[in-house]
Design a protein around this motif. Structure first.
Motif, short mmCIF file in Angstrom:
data_model
loop_
_atom_site.label_atom_id
_atom_site.label_comp_id
_atom_site.label_asym_id
_atom_site.label_seq_id
_atom_site.Cartn_x
_atom_site.Cartn_y
_atom_site.Cartn_z
N VAL A 1 -11.49 5.78 -6.39
CA VAL A 1 -10.87 6.90 -7.11
C VAL A 1 -11.62 7.19 -8.40
CG1 VAL A 1 -8.80 7.64 -8.32
CG2 VAL A 1 -8.61 6.59 -6.09
N VAL B 1 0.97 3.97 -3.05
CA VAL B 1 0.62 5.37 -2.83
C VAL B 1 1.78 6.29 -3.17
CG1 VAL B 1 0.06 7.05 -1.05
CG2 VAL B 1 -1.14 4.87 -1.10
N LEU C 1 -2.38 3.71 -10.18
CA LEU C 1 -2.51 2.77 -9.06
C LEU C 1 -2.50 1.33 -9.55
CD1 LEU C 1 -5.32 4.54 -7.01
CD2 LEU C 1 -2.97 4.23 -6.30
N ILE D 1 -9.72 0.33 -4.01
CA ILE D 1 -9.11 1.67 -4.08
C ILE D 1 -9.38 2.31 -5.44
CG2 ILE D 1 -6.94 2.94 -4.05
CD1 ILE D 1 -5.86 0.87 -2.13
N THR D 2 -9.13 1.56 -6.53
CA THR D 2 -9.34 2.16 -7.86
C THR D 2 -10.81 2.46 -8.10
OG1 THR D 2 -9.37 -0.06 -8.77
CG2 THR D 2 -7.35 1.15 -8.99
N ALA E 1 0.84 -1.20 0.00
CA ALA E 1 0.00 0.00 0.00
C ALA E 1 0.87 1.25 0.00
CB ALA E 1 -0.92 0.00 1.22
#
Lengths: 361, 329
Positions: free
Chosen positions: B310, B91, B249, B306-307, B87
Motif C-alpha cells: 500500500v 480490511v 492497517l 500488505i502495508t 485479514a
C-alpha cells in the motif's frame, strides 16, 4: 484546456438572463445563511423533540440536513441552480470541518478533565511498587524513567544515522543507490510499529534464542520507527540551504566535508533540530513494540540493558487493562502527562523552527 | 544544478588541474554518509528476512490452513491457527475508516485552502498538525472509555432502521459497541490529520492560473474547485488516502483497547466480534509460548507485506506527480 470549455458552457445555456437589463443577478442578502441556519435548527429541534429522539446528536443531524436542503431550495429559487450548488458545497465543507473538530476537542477535553483528578506531585514521583491495582495511589515515576531512557537511546542511534543518511541523499547521492534509499525511507515511514517490534523480537530469537526483556530492545524498535522521520525532515532542511553558500565555500578551496560540517549543517541546524524533536515526540507515544519487547514492571528499573522496564504509553495500556476505576484514573492521568510531554516537545520544536528559520534579506 | 555541473567537464576550461584532489577527510565523510544510507537499506531487508525465517518455521507446523482457518490456537498441541478473521477484520475496519475519513479530510483541506478566512487557515492547519502527534494509545483510551458508550445510541438507531441491510444488523442490540464499526470510526479520526495534511499540500500546488482562469469565466467557488482544483489534485489525494490506509492497517493499540475480539467472521459490522492482525499480536503475545510467538510473527509478516504494498504504491503515485508538476512549473 478542457477545464475552460466546460467552465464556459453554463454561460450560453441561460439566454433568458439578458432579458432583464440588470447587470447583476439577484442575490440573497448576506444574513440569509444565518437565517436559514436558525430556521433549520429550530425545525430540527422541533422534530427531534416531537418524535422523542433522546440523542442531541440526532437533533443536530436533522438540523444539518434541513439546513443543506433549505439553503439549496431557497438559493435555487432566487439565484439559480449554479449558485445553489455552490452554497451546498460551502456548507458541506464547513460541516466536514466541524465534524472533525468535535471528536478532537472531546479527546483533549476528556483527557484533561479526567487526568487532573489524580495528577499531583505524588503521582509523578512514585512507582506502582506494592500498590494493588484496585487501590488508588501509586504513580508513573518508573514509567517516566523508562520512556526517557528508551527514547534517549533510540535518539542517540537514530539521529546521527538519519542525519548522515540525509546528508548522503542531498550532498552525495546520485544514481541507483540514492534512488533506492529515498524510496525505502518513504516505505519505512509506513512500517507499522508492531512490525518493528516483531522484527527486533525475531532478531533476539535468532541471535540469543530467547525473548528480550530490556529497555534496550524496545529502543532498537523505536530507532526503526524514528529513522525515516529524521531522514525525511533533515533532507528537506538541507535542500533549503542555498547553493551559493556551498559554492562560495568550495571556491575558497575548502574540502567538501568541511563545507558540509561548517557551512551547510550550521545553516540548517534549526530545521534539523525541529525534525529530530518531532521524531522524538512521535516515538514517545509508541506502545506496541514496548509491549512485545520490554514487558513492563511496577518497580523502578533504571538499567535499560537488563530486566523489564515500563514506559508511559505501555503504563496507560496496562492500567486500562486492569479494568477498575482507580486504574482508569491512573491511566487518564498518565495520558495527560504523555500528551503534555508530546505537545510541549511539538511546540518547542516549532518555536525553534521559527526562531532559527533561515532569513533571506 | 550549478554546483554539480562543473566536475564532469573540467577538462575544457582548466586543463592544468584535471584530477581533483581527494582528501582522506572527504573520503571518510562520504563513506560514513553513504554507509548510513546502506544501513537503512540493510535494516529494511533484515526486517523481511528475519520475519520470513521465523514465519516459515511457524507456518510449516500449522495444522490448520494458514489462510482460511478462523481460530488462533498457536500454543495448543497440535497448533491450529489462521489469518482469515484477522485479514477480514483489518480490511473491514480500514475500509470503514477510509469511507469516513477521506471525504472529511478532503473537505478540511479545501476548507483550509479555499473557504476559511485567511487569518484562520494557518492556525487550523497548525492544530491539525498537533493532533497528528497525539499518541495512539490515548486515542485507544478515549475510544474505549468515551466513544464506546456514546456510540451505543447510534448503534441502536442503525440496527432499527438499517438492520435490513444485514451489514447494520446487530445480533444482541444491548451489547457494548466494541465492534469493527467503532474501530473504523476511531481509525478514521486517527488518520484524518495525515490525509488532510498531504491533501492540503497537493491542493496548494494547484497552479493559480488554472483557478484564476476559471474565476475569469464566471465560475462559482465550487465550480473552480470541481473544474480546476480537484482534477489537478486527484492523484495526490489518492496517494494521501493510501498513506492513511497504511496507517489504519497497522494501527495496534487503539484497536486492542476498543475491540472485543473473538474468532468469528461476521458480516454484521456492529457485532462485537472479529479481530485485526496487530490487535491479535498484542492480545495473544502475553500467553504465547515460543512457537506461539513465531506464529504471531507469521501474521506480522502478512501485515508487513500488505502495508509495504500500500505504501509503496502511494509513494510511486506521489513521485510521478512530483515529476509531472515539476515539468509544469
Amino acid at each position: 484546456m478542457s477545464d475552460t470549455t466546460t467552465a464556459a458552457k453554463p454561460a450560453p445555456e441561460s439566454p433568458r438572463a439578458p432579458a432583464s437589463p440588470a447587470l447583476a443577478t439577484r442575490r440573497l442578502p448576506r444574513w440569509a445563511p444565518l437565517a436559514i441556519a436558525a430556521g433549520a435548527i429550530a425545525v430540527g429541534c422541533g422534530i427531534g423533540a416531537g418524535a422523542g429522539f433522546t440523542s442531541q446528536i440526532q437533533w443536530g443531524l436533522i438540523s444539518l440536513v434541513l439546513f443543506v436542503a433549505g439553503s439549496y431550495a431557497i438559493t435555487a429559487q432566487v439565484e439559480g441552480r449554479r449558485q445553489a450548488k455552490d452554497r451546498v458545497a460551502t456548507s458541506l465543507v464547513w460541516a466536514s470541518f466541524i465534524l472533525a473538530v468535535i471528536p478532537l476537542y472531546s479527546l483533549v477535553q476528556t483527557t484533561i478533565s479526567k487526568g487532573v483528578k489524580v495528577l499531583d506531585i505524588n503521582f509523578l514521583t512514585h512507582s506502582m511498587n506494592n500498590v494493588l491495582t484496585i487501590d488508588p495511589g501509586g504513580g508513573v515515576y518508573h514509567a517516566i524513567i523508562g520512556t526517557l531512557e528508551q527514547v534517549g537511546i533510540a535518539t542517540a542511534i537514530a539521529a546521527p544515522l538519519g542525519i548522515l543518511t540525509a546528508i548522503y541523499l542531498v550532498e552525495y547521492g546520485k544514481g541507483a543507490l540514492a534512488k533506492w534509499v529515498t524510496f525505502f525511507v518513504d516505505v519505512m515511514t509506513g512500517v507499522p510499529s508492531i512490525v518493528a517490534g516483531l522484527f527486533i523480537l525475531s532478531v533476539w530469537f535468532v541471535a540469543f534464542n530467547k525473548a528480550p526483556q530490556s529497555g534496550f530492545a524496545g529502543s532498537l524498535a523505536l530507532t526503526i520507527l524514528m529513522l525515516p522521520v529524521v531522514v525525511r525532515s533533515t533532507e528537506e532542511m538541507l535542500k533549503l540551504v542555498p547553493n551559493e553558500l556551498r559554492e562560495a565555500s568550495l571556491a575558497l578551496g575548502i574540502p567538501k566535508w568541511r563545507t558540509i560540517v561548517k557551512v551547510v549543517i550550521p545553516t540548517a541546524v534549526g530545521g534539523i533540530t525541529t525534525g529530530v524533536m518531532l521524531a522524538i515526540a512521535r516515538i514517545s507515544g509508541e506502545s506496541a513494540p514496548i509491549a512485545l519487547l520490554v514487558f513492563g514492571t511496577n518497580i523502578i528499573n533504571t538499567d535499560p540493558f537488563s530486566g523489564p522496564q515500563s514506559s508511559l504509553p505501555y503504563y496507560i495500556y496496562q492500567q486500562y487493562g486492569n479494568g477498575n476505576q482507580p486504574s482508569y484514573d491512573r491511566a487518564w492521568a498518565a495520558a495527560l502527562v504523555l500528551i503534555a510531554f508530546v505537545m510541549i516537545l511539538n511546540l518547542v520544536a516549532r518555536g525553534i523552527a521559527r526562531w532559527k528559520a533561515p532569513k533571506y534579506r | 544544478m550549478t554546483t554539480t555541473a562543473p566536475p564532469p567537464t573540467p577538462t575544457t576550461p582548466p586543463p592544468a588541474n584535471a584530477p581533483t584532489v581527494t582528501r582522506p577527510g572527504d573520503r571518510i565523510f562520504a563513506g560514513l554518509s553513504r554507509g548510513s544510507g546502506i544501513v537503512l537499506l540493510v535494516v529494511m531487508a533484515a526486517i523481511a528476512v528475519f520475519l520470513t525465517v521465523r514465519a516459515v518455521n511457524a507456518i510449516s507446523k500449522d495444522h490448520g490452513n494458514f489462510l482460511t482457518t478462523f481460530e488462533w490456537n498457536a500454543s495448543a498441541n497440535p497448533p491450529v491457527f489462521g489469518v482469515a478473521v484477522l485479514a477480514y477484520g483489518t480490511v473491514v475496519s480500514s475500509v470503514i475508516a477510509m469511507a469516513i475519513a477521506v471525504p472529511i479530510a478532503v473537505g478540511i483541506a479545501l476548507f483550509v485552502t479555499h473557504y476559511a478566512p485567511r487569518r484562520l487557515g494557518g492556525p487550523i492547519a497548525y492544530v491539525i498538525d498537533l493532533l497528528a502527534a497525539v499518541p495512539s494509545i490515548i486515542y485507544g483510551l478515549w475510544g474505549a472509555l468515551f466513544l464506546v458508550p456514546h456510540l451505543l445510541g447510534l448503534n441502536l438507531w442503525l440496527n432499527e432502521y438499517f438492520g435490513w441491510t444485514v451489514i447494520f444488523e446487530k445480533e444482541n442490540p444491548d451489547s457494548a459497541a466494541r465492534s469493527l464499526f467503532t474501530v473504523g470510526i476511531l481509525l478514521a479520526i486517527m488518520i484524518l490529520p495525515i490525509i488532510t495534511n498531504v491533501s492540503r499540500e497537493v491542493i496548494r500546488q494547484v497552479p493559480k492560473m488554472h483557478e484564476e482562469a476559471a474565476i475569469a469565466l464566471g465560475a462559482t467557488r465550487w465550480e473552480v474547485i470541481r473544474l480546476s482544483v480537484l482534477p489537478f489534485a486527484r492523484s495526490g489525494i489518492i496517494s494521501a488516502s493510501m498513506l492513511g490506509l497504511g496507517r489504519a492497517l497497522g494501527e495496534t493499540m487503539a484497536v486492542a483497547t476498543v475491540l472485543s475480539a473473538s474468532p468469528v467472521l461476521s458480516a454484521h459490522i456492529l457485532d462485537p466480534v472479529g479481530g485485526t492482525f496487530s490487535q491479535n499480536i498484542v492480545a495473544k503475545f502475553g500467553e504465547a509460548n515460543e512457537f506461539g510467538r513465531d506464529a504471531l510473527i507469521a501474521s506480522g509478516l502478512v501485515l508487513f507485506v500488505i502495508t509495504l504494498l500500500v505504501n509503496g504504491a502511494a509513494r510511486i503515485i506521489i513521485q510521478r506527480r512530483k515529476e509531472y508538476s515539476g515539468a509544469n512549473a
